[in-house]
Design a protein around this motif. Structure first.
Motif, mmCIF file in Angstrom:
data_model
loop_
_atom_site.group_PDB
_atom_site.id
_atom_site.type_symbol
_atom_site.label_atom_id
_atom_site.label_comp_id
_atom_site.label_asym_id
_atom_site.label_seq_id
_atom_site.Cartn_x
_atom_site.Cartn_y
_atom_site.Cartn_z
ATOM 1 N N ASN A 96 -13.192 3.882 -4.254
ATOM 2 C CA ASN A 96 -13.417 3.324 -2.907
ATOM 3 C C ASN A 96 -14.399 4.194 -2.100
ATOM 4 O O ASN A 96 -14.786 5.267 -2.529
ATOM 5 N N LYS A 97 -14.765 3.720 -0.945
ATOM 6 C CA LYS A 97 -15.727 4.320 -0.014
ATOM 7 C C LYS A 97 -17.139 4.368 -0.623
ATOM 8 O O LYS A 97 -17.873 5.338 -0.448
ATOM 9 N N SER A 131 -15.782 -0.952 -1.132
ATOM 10 C CA SER A 131 -15.826 -0.374 0.200
ATOM 11 C C SER A 131 -15.030 -1.269 1.135
ATOM 12 O O SER A 131 -15.315 -2.466 1.257
ATOM 13 N N ALA A 132 -14.036 -0.666 1.759
ATOM 14 C CA ALA A 132 -13.249 -1.411 2.734
ATOM 15 C C ALA A 132 -14.067 -1.615 4.002
ATOM 16 O O ALA A 132 -13.764 -2.496 4.799
ATOM 17 N N CYS A 133 -15.114 -0.801 4.164
ATOM 18 C CA CYS A 133 -15.951 -0.917 5.369
ATOM 19 C C CYS A 133 -16.979 -2.041 5.245
ATOM 20 O O CYS A 133 -17.192 -2.783 6.202
ATOM 21 N N ASP A 178 -19.572 2.957 0.343
ATOM 22 C CA ASP A 178 -20.580 2.999 1.421
ATOM 23 C C ASP A 178 -20.972 4.440 1.770
ATOM 24 O O ASP A 178 -22.009 4.670 2.389
ATOM 25 N N GLU A 179 -20.164 5.414 1.342
ATOM 26 C CA GLU A 179 -20.433 6.820 1.668
ATOM 27 C C GLU A 179 -21.319 7.482 0.612
ATOM 28 O O GLU A 179 -20.991 8.556 0.105
ATOM 29 N N ASP A 189 0.877 -1.174 0.000
ATOM 30 C CA ASP A 189 0.000 0.000 0.000
ATOM 31 C C ASP A 189 0.912 1.221 0.000
ATOM 32 O O ASP A 189 1.602 1.488 0.982
ATOM 33 N N THR A 190 0.962 1.921 -1.104
ATOM 34 C CA THR A 190 1.868 3.069 -1.197
ATOM 35 C C THR A 190 1.201 4.325 -0.620
ATOM 36 O O THR A 190 -0.026 4.440 -0.631
ATOM 37 N N ALA A 191 2.023 5.217 -0.141
ATOM 38 C CA ALA A 191 1.485 6.455 0.440
ATOM 39 C C ALA A 191 0.997 7.388 -0.661
ATOM 40 O O ALA A 191 1.635 7.514 -1.705
ATOM 41 N N GLY A 192 -0.133 8.012 -0.404
ATOM 42 C CA GLY A 192 -0.709 8.896 -1.405
ATOM 43 C C GLY A 192 -0.102 10.289 -1.399
ATOM 44 O O GLY A 192 -0.119 10.990 -2.415
ATOM 45 N N GLN A 193 0.426 10.691 -0.225
ATOM 46 C CA GLN A 193 0.911 12.073 -0.130
ATOM 47 C C GLN A 193 2.120 12.341 -1.011
ATOM 48 O O GLN A 193 2.974 11.486 -1.165
HETATM 49 N N1 LIG Z 1 -16.256 4.974 4.847
HETATM 50 C C1 LIG Z 1 -15.128 4.439 4.410
HETATM 51 N N2 LIG Z 1 -13.949 4.844 4.928
HETATM 52 C C2 LIG Z 1 -12.820 4.264 4.447
HETATM 53 C C3 LIG Z 1 -12.820 3.260 3.458
HETATM 54 N N3 LIG Z 1 -11.540 2.904 3.192
HETATM 55 C C4 LIG Z 1 -10.772 3.654 3.979
HETATM 56 N N4 LIG Z 1 -11.527 4.467 4.752
HETATM 57 C C5 LIG Z 1 -11.064 5.451 5.732
HETATM 58 O O1 LIG Z 1 -10.334 6.455 5.053
HETATM 59 C C6 LIG Z 1 -9.246 6.907 5.849
HETATM 60 C C7 LIG Z 1 -7.933 6.801 5.068
HETATM 61 O O2 LIG Z 1 -7.663 5.451 4.878
HETATM 62 P P1 LIG Z 1 -6.218 4.950 4.491
HETATM 63 O O3 LIG Z 1 -6.256 3.474 4.365
HETATM 64 O O4 LIG Z 1 -5.217 5.545 5.449
HETATM 65 O O5 LIG Z 1 -6.051 5.617 3.074
HETATM 66 P P2 LIG Z 1 -4.751 5.712 2.192
HETATM 67 O O6 LIG Z 1 -5.171 6.014 0.805
HETATM 68 O O7 LIG Z 1 -3.903 4.499 2.397
HETATM 69 O O8 LIG Z 1 -4.042 6.976 2.785
HETATM 70 P P3 LIG Z 1 -2.572 7.481 2.465
HETATM 71 O O9 LIG Z 1 -1.851 6.390 1.770
HETATM 72 O O10 LIG Z 1 -2.027 7.765 3.841
HETATM 73 O O11 LIG Z 1 -2.711 8.691 1.622
HETATM 74 C C8 LIG Z 1 -9.271 6.076 7.124
HETATM 75 O O12 LIG Z 1 -9.919 6.823 8.110
HETATM 76 C C9 LIG Z 1 -10.106 4.857 6.752
HETATM 77 O O13 LIG Z 1 -10.806 4.333 7.834
HETATM 78 C C10 LIG Z 1 -14.088 2.848 2.937
HETATM 79 O O14 LIG Z 1 -14.225 1.987 2.068
HETATM 80 N N5 LIG Z 1 -15.208 3.478 3.465
#
Ligand SMILES: Nc1nc2c(ncn2[C@@H]2O[C@H](COP(=O)(O)OP(=O)(O)OP(=O)(O)O)[C@@H](O)[C@H]2O)c(=O)[nH]1
Length: 166
Positions: free
Chosen positions: A75-76, A105-107, A78-79, A17-21
């Motif tokens: 992704n997300k 959705s990871a949730c 569910d939102e 999982d690469t960093a997005g920043q």
């Molecule tokens: N509602 C919702 N929240 C999610 C989902 N996937 C991730 N999140 C939330 O989004 C936020 C960021 O998730 P990360 O996994 O850190 O995302 P990332 O893209 O790896 O972030 P960076 O690599 O640090 O940029 C966290 O608070 C997670 O709980 C999803 O499918 N649904």
């Protein structure tokens, strides 16, 4: 590391999982070089993250190996109440870049298994094609080698008996 089953075959996959920043970009690019499959992920509740995908694609084109397989992920999912990017926008972008597309959705686990299985399948397919190409080339070279060898050989029994016919 995770083991998943594709077409009845157990495949061990390594997930990074690469960093997005932006500030981690130098490190992130080093991950690309060894990747066989890449998910380009945006957040359906963030138009900005969707706009960023073009930049990710150009980075991948620049730094990842040529045959790398890509899938676009919104992704997300569910939102729904916070949605800023329509499903059709995701589909359209994926089509433009010739990628498969999933909203996940990871949730709620929506399409998580499906998208991982699909990416693994694409990587395996690409490998098989590469292998087939190598095999064809190898057997062509063998045929050529045999031909060349035959040309250098003294006349065989078939040809000898033919000599007796004259
Ligand atoms: N509602 C919702 N929240 C999610 C989902 N996937 C991730 N999140 C939330 O989004 C936020 C960021 O998730 P990360 O996994 O850190 O995302 P990332 O893209 O790896 O972030 P960076 O690599 O640090 O940029 C966290 O608070 C997670 O709980 C999803 O499918 N649904």
């Amino acid at each position: 590391m995770k083991t998943i089953e594709v077409d009845g075959i157990k495949v061990r996959i390594q997930i990074w999982d690469t960093a997005g920043q932006e500030r981690y970009q130098t490190i992130t690019k080093q991950y690309y070089r060894r990747a066989q499959g890449i998910f380009l992920v945006y957040d359906i509740s963030s138009e900005r993250s969707y706009q960023h995908i073009m930049k990710w694609v150009s980075d991948v084109d620049e730094y990842a190996p040529e045959g790398v397989q890509k899938i676009l992920i919104g992704n997300k999912a569910d939102e729904e109440q916070k949605r800023q990017v329509g499903r059709e926008q995701g589909q359209q972008l994926a089509k433009e870049y010739g990628m498969d597309f999933y909203e996940t959705s990871a949730c709620t686990n929506l399409n998580i298994k499906e998208s991982f299985t699909r990416l693994t399948e694409l990587v395996l397919q690409a490998h098989r094609k590469e292998l087939e190409g190598l095999q064809t080339r190898a057997s062509n070279e063998l045929a050529l080698a045999e031909l060349e060898e035959d040309e250098g050989k003294p006349e065989g029994p078939a040809n000898s008996s033919k000599t007796c016919w004259c």
